[in-house]
Design a protein around this motif. Structure first.
Motif, short mmCIF file in Angstrom:
data_model
loop_
_atom_site.label_atom_id
_atom_site.label_comp_id
_atom_site.label_asym_id
_atom_site.label_seq_id
_atom_site.Cartn_x
_atom_site.Cartn_y
_atom_site.Cartn_z
N LEU A 1 0.81 -1.21 0.00
CA LEU A 1 0.00 0.00 0.00
C LEU A 1 0.85 1.27 0.00
N TYR A 2 2.10 1.13 0.44
CA TYR A 2 2.91 2.33 0.64
C TYR A 2 3.06 3.13 -0.65
N MET A 3 2.57 4.33 -0.63
CA MET A 3 2.69 5.17 -1.81
C MET A 3 3.17 6.55 -1.41
N PRO A 4 4.43 6.86 -1.76
CA PRO A 4 4.96 8.17 -1.36
C PRO A 4 4.16 9.31 -1.97
N ALA A 5 4.09 10.40 -1.27
CA ALA A 5 3.48 11.60 -1.83
C ALA A 5 4.27 11.96 -3.08
N THR A 6 3.56 12.37 -4.09
CA THR A 6 4.26 12.46 -5.38
C THR A 6 4.07 13.79 -6.07
N ALA A 7 3.74 14.83 -5.30
CA ALA A 7 3.44 16.11 -5.92
C ALA A 7 4.44 16.43 -7.03
N ILE A 8 3.94 16.36 -8.24
CA ILE A 8 4.79 16.66 -9.39
C ILE A 8 4.63 18.14 -9.68
N PRO A 9 5.68 18.92 -9.56
CA PRO A 9 5.51 20.38 -9.69
C PRO A 9 4.95 20.74 -11.06
N SER A 10 3.98 21.56 -11.08
CA SER A 10 3.40 22.06 -12.32
C SER A 10 2.62 23.31 -12.00
N SER A 11 2.48 24.17 -12.97
CA SER A 11 1.73 25.40 -12.71
C SER A 11 0.23 25.15 -12.79
N ASP A 12 -0.18 24.04 -13.40
CA ASP A 12 -1.60 23.75 -13.59
C ASP A 12 -2.07 22.76 -12.53
N GLN A 13 -2.85 23.25 -11.59
CA GLN A 13 -3.25 22.41 -10.45
C GLN A 13 -4.02 21.18 -10.92
N ASN A 14 -4.90 21.37 -11.89
CA ASN A 14 -5.72 20.27 -12.37
C ASN A 14 -4.86 19.21 -13.05
N GLN A 15 -3.95 19.66 -13.90
CA GLN A 15 -3.03 18.78 -14.62
C GLN A 15 -2.16 18.03 -13.62
N ASN A 16 -1.73 18.74 -12.62
CA ASN A 16 -0.90 18.18 -11.55
C ASN A 16 -1.65 17.05 -10.82
N ALA A 17 -2.91 17.30 -10.50
CA ALA A 17 -3.71 16.30 -9.79
C ALA A 17 -3.90 15.06 -10.66
N ARG A 18 -4.15 15.30 -11.94
CA ARG A 18 -4.33 14.18 -12.85
C ARG A 18 -3.06 13.35 -12.93
N GLN A 19 -1.91 14.02 -13.06
CA GLN A 19 -0.62 13.34 -13.11
C GLN A 19 -0.40 12.50 -11.86
N GLU A 20 -0.72 13.09 -10.73
CA GLU A 20 -0.49 12.37 -9.48
C GLU A 20 -1.36 11.12 -9.41
N PHE B 1 -9.74 17.30 -11.48
CA PHE B 1 -8.91 16.17 -11.02
C PHE B 1 -8.45 16.35 -9.57
N ASP B 2 -8.39 17.62 -9.13
CA ASP B 2 -8.00 17.84 -7.74
C ASP B 2 -9.06 17.32 -6.75
N ARG B 3 -10.26 17.01 -7.24
CA ARG B 3 -11.29 16.43 -6.39
C ARG B 3 -11.20 14.90 -6.33
N LEU B 4 -10.39 14.34 -7.22
CA LEU B 4 -10.36 12.89 -7.41
C LEU B 4 -9.15 12.32 -6.69
#
Lengths: 494, 494
Positions: B254-273, B324-327
Motif C-alpha cells: 500500500l505504501y505510496m509516497p506523496a508524489t506532488a509533481i511540480p506544475s503550474s496547472d493544479q488540475n493537470q498536476n492532480a491528474r498526473q499524481e 482532477f483535484d477532487r479525485l
C-alpha cells in the motif's frame, strides 16, 4: 443461493420510465395548482403507530390496514393460550403483541396527527398539500391497487367559505390543465363538479320527523341513487328501518324540476340554475320543515347548508368564475366518510367510464380523536391512478412526456469515440439531456436503442464530417437528416 | 373513542413545508443531473415479497428488514408447537407463516428484480435512476433513520468504462450544483471523490500467496484504516487469521509516497499524481506479484483493475474534466457490500463531520440471484439526509427555498373582500402563487401569518387606495411599502 423467479406482491406495480414521466406530468399540474393557491408541502412517514391509525376508518378500515411485525423476537409476549381460537378472537389477542406499527392508510389522519403534534408551532390557518402513496389490503381489481398515490390539499383553522370556493377553482384549474394537450373538444375530459352540503342531507333527515332509520343509513342509501335507482334506494331505506311513507317523502323533498332559465350567456344561465335549485330546496326543506314540529336547531342546519352553498356561489361570482356549467348542485351527494360536516365535493368524468377522480369536503372535528377539538378544516383529494387512466383513454398525455434523453451521440469506434466527449459535454452544459452510446456496436443497434428509449435526435460524426468539423443530426420521427456545425446542433436541440 | 396523545414511530420523521422545500431543492439538483446524463426514472413498490429481499443483505440485513403481517387470519398456520422456543428458532419457524411481504430495504435489489422480470422488453444498456424511501429496522441515532431516501443511478448491460467516467462527472455536477448558493469559498462543500477497484484489492490479497485469512476479511480490515489506523488494521488482520508477516506485506504494497509533481496547472498536476499513484501500485502489485508464484489469473485482476482506473482517467481527460483535484485514488477503499467487482467510488465532505454522502461501484452479477447471470452494471447513490445536514451546516440552502406563497392579500372586511378576488385571480393567472387571508382579522395577525409562512409580499387595499384604483405593496423583509397600480404590482411580483 438458488435462482428464483422473482415477482411483486399482488396489487402493487413497478412504474417504468415512460409511466413515471406521465405520472409526473399529472403530479406536476396538481402540485403547481396547489402551490399557486398558497398550499405548502407536507410529508409524513410511511410507518405510523397503530394507535394512531386504528379506529379512524371504521371496522372495515381496521381490517384493511397493513400491519408491520415488531422487530427482533416478535413472539416474546405470545403464549400458546393466545392461539386458542374457540372464541374466534385469537388474531385480535395476538395482533397487539406482535405489531405496533402500520402503513399509512390515507393522508388525512396523518395530517390531523401532525397538526395536533405541532399545534404549538404552526401558524393557523394552516394550508398544506401532500402527495404520497397509501396502502390498503383491499382485494385488488381493475383500477384498485394495494399501493396507490393520493394528492390532498387541506386548510385547517378557518371556517371561511372562501376556502370552499377556492377548492372549486383548484379543481377546475387542474382539470383544465390536464385538458391542455387535447387536439379536439371531443378529446377533452368532460368533467362535472358536484357539490352538496351535509346540512342539506341532515335537513332531509330532520324533515322525516322521528324515524326508526338512522341518519347514516339515509345518507348511505341516497348516495347510491346513481347506481341502484329510485326504487332501489326506497327499498334500501325500508330495509334499514324507514317506513315507506318516509321513503316517499325523501323523494318528494329531492324532487327538483329542470329549470333551464333561458339566457344567451351559458355560464350565467348555469349559475342561475344552481342558485334556483338551492332556492327550490330551501322551500321544500326549510319552509316545509318549519310547521312540522321539528326542533329549531335541525331546520337550522338545512338553512345554514343552503346559505353556505349560496355563499360559495357568490365568492365564485366575485372571482369572475366562468365555468358554472361545470358545477352541479346535487342534494343526493353524500360522500361515504362520516367526518364531513359542511360542503362536500366530487368530480366525475362524463366521457370516461370511471368512478369519481376527486372528492372532499369540510369537517369540523378532524383532530378531536387526538385531543384537539373544534378545529374546522376543509380539503380535497385527487386520485392519480384514475386520472392517469382517463388521460390515457383520451390520449391527453403530451408527446415526448415519456422521453428524457434528447440526443444520442453514436459511437463510431473506440478510437474516435473520445473525440466526441467534448461535444457531449457541451450539449449537457447547454441543458440538453444527452448520452453517448457506450459501445462501438453496429449503428443499427444504436438507432434501435434511441428508438426504444424515445430519444428524438441522433448525432453522428463519421470521418468525412470530422474532416469538415461538422455533424449529421437525424430526427428519428421524420427521418430528416441535416449536416450542421456544433452551434447549429445546439440551436436545434435547445 | 378517547382522546390520545399521538406520536410517530421512532426513527421516522414528519417533514414540514420548509423542510420539504429544502429536500426538494436537493432532489431537484440530483434529478436534473441524472436526466441530463440520460438516466430515466423508475419506481418500484414499497412492498416486496420477502422471497425477493431475504438473503440479499447478509444475516444482519435479514434482521433489519421490516416484515408486513399477512392480511386476515395471519395465525391460521401457526401451531402451539411452533411457539416452543427451546431451540431458539421459534421466530424463524413462525415468520414465514405470518409474513410474506417486507418493506424495500434498498433500491438496488428491487432494480435487479425489475430488470429480470422485464428483460424481454427492456432495451439494453438500461440506464435508470430511482429516488425513493427505504426502510431499515436499525437502532435510530443521529443521522440514522428507519425511513430514509436513497437516490440511485445505475446502468446495466454494458461494461464500458465510459459509465464509470460519467459517474465521476455526475458526482461533480451534483456537488457543484449544491455549492451554487455559496457566498464564499469557505462555505462550499469541500468534497473528495475517492476511487479504487476491487481488482486492486484482490491483487493485494493474491500478493500474500496462500493465506489462512479470507479476501473479505482483508477488505473489511483495510476499509477501517481511516478509523483505526495502521496498527489497528494489522491487529485485526492477525485476529482474522493472517500472519504478522502478511499484515506487514499489505502495508508495504500500500505504501505510496506523496508524489506532488511540480506544475503550474493544479488540475493537470492532480491528474498526473492520480496516474502516478496507479503506476506506482502497478509496480508493487503486478510486477512484484509475477515472480512469487501467483496464478496468472490473479495477477491479471490487479492488472485489469489498474488498467481500468487508467482508462477512466483517460475518458475524463477526453471530456475536458477540470476537477482532477477532487479525485483521489485510494487502494484501501473497499466499500462494504460484497457484490462489487470493478471500480468503486465514495464521496466525503472534508469540511463537515459526516460519513460518506455518496458511493457506488461496478458489479458483474447483480441479477444472478434472480436467474439472469452475466449482466454487468455500475451505479451509485446519494444519501439525501446527510447532504441535507451538510447544506444546513454550511448554510447552502437558497433563501426563499422554503416559501411557496409569494403574495398575501389582506382581508380588510367581509364587504370589500370579494372586490379583491379578481386581483387574486390575476396574480395567479400570471403564475404568482398568492392567497387571500380568509378572514377579516386584525391586520397585525394577518402580517404575522405572512411572516410565519415566509411570504415575502403583502398587498393591501384600503378605502383610499380603492378610490384611486391603487394598491399598497409591502415587502416584509425590508419593510418597504409602495403604492402601485395592478400592472405595477404584477411587474414587481413576476
Amino acid at each position: 443461493m438458488s435462482a428464483q423467479k422473482p415477482s411483486i406482491p399482488k396489487g402493487t406495480r413497478d412504474f417504468g420510465p415512460a409511466v413515471v414521466a406521465r405520472r409526473n406530468y399529472i403530479f406536476g399540474i396538481i402540485r403547481r395548482t396547489f402551490e399557486k393557491f398558497g398550499y405548502a408541502p407536507l410529508e409524513t412517514p410511511t410507518l405510523e403507530n397503530l394507535s394512531v391509525l386504528t379506529g379512524k376508518y371504521g371496522d372495515e378500515g381496521d381490517q384493511l390496514l397493513f400491519k408491520v411485525l415488531n422487530s427482533g423476537d416478535f413472539l416474546k409476549d405470545v403464549t400458546a393460550d393466545d392461539l386458542q381460537n374457540e372464541d374466534g378472537k385469537a388474531t385480535r389477542r395476538v395482533l397487539p403483541k406482535v405489531a405496533e406499527k402500520g402503513l399509512r392508510y390515507d393522508l388525512t389522519v396523518p395530517f390531523a396527527r401532525y397538526v395536533v403534534m405541532n399545534r404549538g408551532t404552526l401558524t393557523f390557518p394552516f394550508k398544506r398539500y401532500q402527495i404520497q402513496p397509501v396502502w390498503r389490503a383491499d382485494r385488488p381489481q381493475r383500477g384498485r391497487y394495494r399501493e396507490f398515490y393520493q394528492c390532498d390539499a387541506d386548510v385547517v383553522g378557518t371556517d371561511s367559505l372562501l376556502c370552499e370556493a377556492e377548492i372549486v377553482l383548484m379543481m377546475c384549474e387542474v382539470l383544465n390543465g390536464l385538458n391542455k394537450e387535447a387536439k379536439s373538444e371531443n378529446q377533452k375530459l368532460d368533467y362535472t363538479i358536484t357539490i352538496n352540503h351535509r346540512g342539506v342531507l341532515g335537513g332531509m333527515y330532520d324533515a322525516l320527523g322521528e324515524s326508526n332509520g338512522t341518519e347514516t343509513n339515509l345518507f348511505t342509501a341516497i348516495d347510491k341513487l346513481d347506481k341502484i335507482g329510485i326504487d332501489g334506494v326506497k327499498q334500501e331505506l325500508i330495509d334499514k328501518g324507514f317506513t315507506s311513507t318516509e321513503a316517499e317523502k325523501v323523494f318528494k323533498l329531492l324532487y327538483m324540476p329542470a329549470t333551464a332559465i333561458p339566457s344567451s350567456d351559458q355560464n350565467q344561465n348555469a349559475r342561475q340554475e344552481f342558485l334556483y335549485r338551492i332556492q327550490n330546496l330551501k322551500k321544500s326543506l326549510v319552509v316545509d320543515i318549519s310547521p312540522s314540529n321539528i326542533l329549531a336547531e335541525t331546520s337550522e342546519r338545512a338553512t345554514r347548508g343552503l346559505q353556505e352553498l349560496g355563499q360559495v356561489v357568490d365568492f365564485l361570482t366575485a372571482f369572475g368564475f366562468e365555468q358554472f356549467d361545470r358545477l352541479k348542485f346535487d342534494p343526493t351527494l353524500a360522500r361515504g366518510l362520516s367526518y364531513y360536516t359542511g360542503c362536500i365535493f366530487e368530480i366525475k368524468i362524463n366521457n370516461v367510464n370511471m368512478g369519481s377522480v376527486s372528492g372532499g369536503g369540510r369537517y369540523d372535528n378532524l383532530t378531536g380523536a387526538f385531543g384537539l377539538p373544534g378545529v374546522s378544516g376543509v380539503g380535497f383529494s385527487f386520485g392519480v391512478d384514475r386520472l392517469y387512466d382517463c388521460l390515457e383513454e383520451l390520449e391527453l398525455f403530451p408527446e415526448g412526456a415519456a422521453a428524457t434523453t434528447r440526443c444520442l451521440i453514436t459511437n463510431f469506434d473506440a478510437e474516435t469515440m473520445p473525440l466526441l466527449l467534448p461535444v457531449l459535454r457541451e450539449l449537457r452544459a447547454a441543458g440538453i439531456p444527452s448520452e453517448m452510446y457506450p459501445e462501438s456496436k453496429k449503428l443499427a443497434q444504436q438507432f434501435k436503442y434511441a428508438d426504444a428509449k424515445g430519444i428524438p435526435y441522433v448525432l453522428i460524426q463519421g470521418p468525412e464530417e470530422r474532416a469538415a468539423g461538422q455533424f449529421k443530426l437525424k430526427e428519428l420521427r421524420t427521418g430528416e437528416e441535416k449536416t450542421l456545425t456544433l452551434d447549429q446542433v445546439l440551436a436545434t436541440l435547445a
